[in-house]
Design an enzyme around this catalytic site. Structure first.
Site, short mmCIF file in Angstrom:
data_model
loop_
_atom_site.label_atom_id
_atom_site.label_comp_id
_atom_site.label_asym_id
_atom_site.label_seq_id
_atom_site.Cartn_x
_atom_site.Cartn_y
_atom_site.Cartn_z
N GLU A 113 4.69 -0.78 5.23
CA GLU A 113 3.41 -0.07 5.23
C GLU A 113 3.03 0.41 3.83
OE1 GLU A 113 1.49 -0.47 7.59
OE2 GLU A 113 2.85 -0.96 9.23
N HIS A 116 1.42 -2.35 1.99
CA HIS A 116 -0.01 -2.41 2.28
C HIS A 116 -0.77 -1.36 1.46
CE1 HIS A 116 0.32 -5.34 5.41
NE2 HIS A 116 0.89 -4.54 6.30
#
Length: 196
Positions: A113, A116
């Site tokens: 994550e 990202h």
């Protein structure tokens, strides 16, 4: 557990030029915020409005129950910051932090994550055609891998699927690297959008 999660992030990003330190921890008991039903839900927006700290270069991590949203976590991209700074950060399930539930019990879902958050797409973005994840040294991959399928090759393009890459959905024990191209993209994108 929180200190261990920061160490997992630093281990994962060690060869990318990024490192992380904890600036503090807020513990909030709010059953409505704890289980958002969808990404971008009213619960998530209210939680982030109340809890988010810092600016574009400050990573906020929210640990809660993501099962109602059908995922283990999500993140905002750097290019979304200017339009909606209050939404910035990553959300991960309490089940995927270090010591959580196998097969994602080593904290590496947060590493994905944060990838990202720094500008990376999943390695299977776009499947076998097109620009994919916009990184030249990650072989094309048709769809997410689960488990740790050694030798998996879902596209005709050269190279087997990058099952050991943090930006895949394989088990935590299987994921252990970013490529040089991914590190370069994170540096370039985060410098442009996050001033890092």
């Amino acid at each position: 557990m929180l200190a261990h999660q920061v160490q997992v992030l630093n281990d994962g990003f060690a060869r990318t030029g990024f490192s992380f330190t904890s600036a503090g921890v807020d513990r909030t008991v709010n059953p409505d915020w704890h289980r958002p039903t969808t990404v971008g839900s009213p619960q998530e927006r209210a939680m982030k409005r109340a809890l988010r700290r810092g600016g574009a270069s400050d990573l906020n991590i929210y640990i809660l129950d993501t099962s109602a949203a059908g995922t283990t976590g999500w993140a905002t991209f750097p290019w979304d910051y200017a339009a909606n700074p209050g939404n910035d950060g990553i959300v991960v399930s309490y089940k995927v932090v270090p010591g959580g539930q196998a097969p994602h019990d080593l904290g590496r879902e947060a590493t994905r994550e944060v990838g990202h958050w720094l500008g990376l797409y999943d390695v299977f973005q776009g499947g076998c055609t097109g620009p994919g994840d916009y990184v030249d040294d990650t072989p094309a991959t048709a769809f997410a891998a689960l488990g740790c399928p050694l030798g998996r090759d879902t596209c005709a393009a050269p190279g087997v699927d990058p099952i050991h890459n943090f930006m895949n959905h394989t088990d935590d024990a299987c994921r252990n690297n970013f490529t040089r191209g991914q590190a370069d993209r994170m540096m370039e994108v985060s410098a442009h959008y996050r001033g890092m």
